[in-house]
Design an enzyme around this catalytic site. Structure first.
Site, mmCIF file in Angstrom:
data_model
loop_
_atom_site.group_PDB
_atom_site.id
_atom_site.type_symbol
_atom_site.label_atom_id
_atom_site.label_comp_id
_atom_site.label_asym_id
_atom_site.label_seq_id
_atom_site.Cartn_x
_atom_site.Cartn_y
_atom_site.Cartn_z
ATOM 1 N N TYR A 121 0.437 -1.106 0.053
ATOM 2 C CA TYR A 121 -0.311 -0.011 -0.081
ATOM 3 C C TYR A 121 0.964 1.003 0.198
ATOM 4 C CZ TYR A 121 -3.843 2.655 1.759
ATOM 5 O OH TYR A 121 -4.721 4.090 2.098
ATOM 6 N N GLU A 154 -7.126 11.033 7.463
ATOM 7 C CA GLU A 154 -7.443 10.726 8.274
ATOM 8 C C GLU A 154 -8.799 10.845 7.275
ATOM 9 O OE1 GLU A 154 -6.052 8.178 10.365
ATOM 10 O OE2 GLU A 154 -3.940 8.970 10.061
ATOM 11 N N VAL A 155 -9.881 9.996 7.053
ATOM 12 C CA VAL A 155 -10.857 9.621 6.416
ATOM 13 C C VAL A 155 -12.190 8.867 7.086
ATOM 14 C CG1 VAL A 155 -12.419 10.395 4.952
ATOM 15 C CG2 VAL A 155 -10.351 11.397 4.706
HETATM 16 P P1 NAP Z 1 -12.674 2.201 1.351
HETATM 17 O O1 NAP Z 1 -14.070 2.953 2.240
HETATM 18 O O2 NAP Z 1 -12.869 1.116 0.956
HETATM 19 O O3 NAP Z 1 -13.780 2.724 -0.278
HETATM 20 C C1 NAP Z 1 -13.494 2.445 -1.619
HETATM 21 C C2 NAP Z 1 -14.224 1.179 -2.745
HETATM 22 O O4 NAP Z 1 -13.355 1.849 -3.763
HETATM 23 C C3 NAP Z 1 -14.766 0.211 -2.080
HETATM 24 O O5 NAP Z 1 -16.445 0.896 -3.023
HETATM 25 C C4 NAP Z 1 -14.325 -0.531 -2.683
HETATM 26 O O6 NAP Z 1 -14.602 -2.239 -2.940
HETATM 27 C C5 NAP Z 1 -13.688 -0.286 -4.018
HETATM 28 N N1 NAP Z 1 -12.709 -1.048 -4.443
HETATM 29 C C6 NAP Z 1 -11.967 -0.571 -3.771
HETATM 30 N N2 NAP Z 1 -10.685 -1.534 -4.936
HETATM 31 C C7 NAP Z 1 -11.085 -2.069 -5.315
HETATM 32 C C8 NAP Z 1 -10.515 -2.562 -6.427
HETATM 33 N N3 NAP Z 1 -9.710 -3.235 -6.714
HETATM 34 N N4 NAP Z 1 -11.299 -2.771 -8.477
HETATM 35 C C9 NAP Z 1 -13.248 -2.143 -7.842
HETATM 36 N N5 NAP Z 1 -13.409 -1.197 -6.671
HETATM 37 C C10 NAP Z 1 -11.894 -1.245 -5.451
HETATM 38 O O7 NAP Z 1 -12.317 3.051 0.909
HETATM 39 P P2 NAP Z 1 -11.429 5.137 1.434
HETATM 40 O O8 NAP Z 1 -11.171 5.214 2.689
HETATM 41 O O9 NAP Z 1 -12.958 5.763 0.752
HETATM 42 O O10 NAP Z 1 -10.527 4.929 0.853
HETATM 43 C C11 NAP Z 1 -10.198 5.622 -0.863
HETATM 44 C C12 NAP Z 1 -9.031 5.629 -1.429
HETATM 45 O O11 NAP Z 1 -8.834 6.841 -0.214
HETATM 46 C C13 NAP Z 1 -7.907 4.071 -1.689
HETATM 47 O O12 NAP Z 1 -7.622 5.154 -1.984
HETATM 48 C C14 NAP Z 1 -6.985 4.893 -0.016
HETATM 49 O O13 NAP Z 1 -5.791 4.517 0.257
HETATM 50 C C15 NAP Z 1 -7.577 6.607 -0.166
HETATM 51 N N6 NAP Z 1 -6.535 6.929 1.486
HETATM 52 C C16 NAP Z 1 -8.500 7.290 2.352
HETATM 53 C C17 NAP Z 1 -7.855 7.367 3.576
HETATM 54 C C18 NAP Z 1 -8.914 6.925 5.226
HETATM 55 O O14 NAP Z 1 -8.446 7.580 5.825
HETATM 56 N N7 NAP Z 1 -9.825 6.844 4.618
HETATM 57 C C19 NAP Z 1 -6.648 7.799 3.988
HETATM 58 C C20 NAP Z 1 -5.739 8.610 3.921
HETATM 59 C C21 NAP Z 1 -5.563 7.197 1.743
HETATM 60 P P3 NAP Z 1 -15.566 -2.863 -1.515
HETATM 61 O O15 NAP Z 1 -16.638 -2.242 -0.734
HETATM 62 O O16 NAP Z 1 -15.428 -4.137 -2.510
HETATM 63 O O17 NAP Z 1 -14.283 -3.268 -0.965
#
Ligand code: NAP
Length: 271
Positions: free
Chosen positions: A155, A187-188
């Site tokens: 990651y 942090e989200v």
């Molecule tokens: P999340 O809650 O898991 O939402 C991501 C969505 O993308 C989910 O619907 C997931 O499907 C889908 N997905 C993931 N991998 C996929 C794939 N290979 N093919 C198709 N769909 C896929 O994640 P998030 O926290 O919103 O994160 C979104 C982005 O923000 C990521 O790149 C993460 O690295 C970045 N980020 C997040 C945070 C944070 O604090 N949340 C911080 C820094 C960076 P499923 O539900 O089936 O898994």
């Protein structure tokens, strides 16, 4: 401020949950047409239906983005339905905990397919269409590219590479007037974040420690705050911004934490 993104066709990977959902909702509110590319079929369809009931158009394409053909299909279906792509927002990813000690090279490579390769594949296949529209790309990276997290080599490597590619593509695509920027969240609260928190025995205590360390307001960034930055970056209002890494994190990565406890917080005191 009117962003002027009405009717813009914007592919948002992982656009039905978490940060992606926040981006989709802001885009729809601004009159753009988000194309939700995700494996998350139920949440994708539910979100399209909900937006439609509010008079907002969006489109769902089911895709497992670690499969190259699914990425290609996202672009094909978008072009078949709308005839153009105005912006690509690479967002889908998973903090899958492939560490240096606990992982191995095969798992590391798989992690790159989940987190990095589809950013390239989608950009590559969107490019001919982005050239036509002089469009924009936004890559959602992570603070882990800067800070490390421990135990998540795949990651972290992907997140760092996304920032490097943002600069690399910004240079390569100058000649087409295509802008490329990255957003760096810290942090989200999202389903992914909740899953990560639950890996600790005491998630509530971990969360309150994290909140104490978020300088601005001791709170998490909301998905819509990331969405607002993404909508701005793809808009013509940001027409002279390219190759940038925008930290939407309440000061989490850059502000001096050692000095923060010495300052009184009006927010904490309810002033
Ligand atoms: P999340 O809650 O898991 O939402 C991501 C969505 O993308 C989910 O619907 C997931 O499907 C889908 N997905 C993931 N991998 C996929 C794939 N290979 N093919 C198709 N769909 C896929 O994640 P998030 O926290 O919103 O994160 C979104 C982005 O923000 C990521 O790149 C993460 O690295 C970045 N980020 C997040 C945070 C944070 O604090 N949340 C911080 C820094 C960076 P499923 O539900 O089936 O898994």
């Amino acid at each position: 401020m009117d962003l002027g993104i009405d009717q813009k066709i914007v592919i948002v990977t992982g656009g039905s949950k978490g940060i992606g959902e926040g981006i989709t909702r802001v885009l729809a509110d601004e009159g753009a047409i988000p194309i939700i590319a995700s494996r998350s079929k139920q949440s994708g369809k539910d979100l399209v239906n909900e937006l439609s009931s509010q008079g907002q158009e969006s489109y769902f394409v089911e895709a497992e983005l670690s499969h190259k053909m699914d990425c290609i299909n996202v672009v094909r279906k978008t072009i078949a339905k709308y005839g153009r792509v105005d912006a690509l927002i690479n967002n889908a990813g998973v903090n899958d905990g492939i560490g240096l000690e606990a992982g191995n090279a095969d798992k590391f490579e798989k992690s790159l397919h989940k987190n990095l390769i589809h950013y390239y594949t989608l950009a590559h296949h969107c490019l001919p269409h982005l050239i036509e529209t002089q469009g924009a790309i936004v890559n959602i990276s992570s603070k882990t590219a800067m800070t490390g997290q421990g135990g998540t080599s795949g990651y972290a490597a992907a997140k760092g590479a996304q920032l490097a590619l943002t600069r690399e593509w910004a240079v390569e695509l100058l000649k087409y007037n295509i802008r490329v920027n990255a957003i760096v969240p810290a942090e989200v609260m999202t389903p992914l974040y909740k899953k990560w928190l639950d890996t600790f025995g005491n998630p509530d205590r971990v969360l309150s420690t994290i909140l104490e360390n978020i300088p601005l307001g001791n709170r998490m960034t909301t998905p819509s705050e990331i969405g607002s930055m993404a909508a701005y970056l793809i808009s013509n209002r940001a027409r002279h911004i390219t190759g940038q890494h925008l930290y939407v994190d309440g000061g989490y990565v850059h502000l001096d934490r050692s000095i923060l406890p010495l300052r009184t917080s009006p927010l904490k005191e309810g002033k």
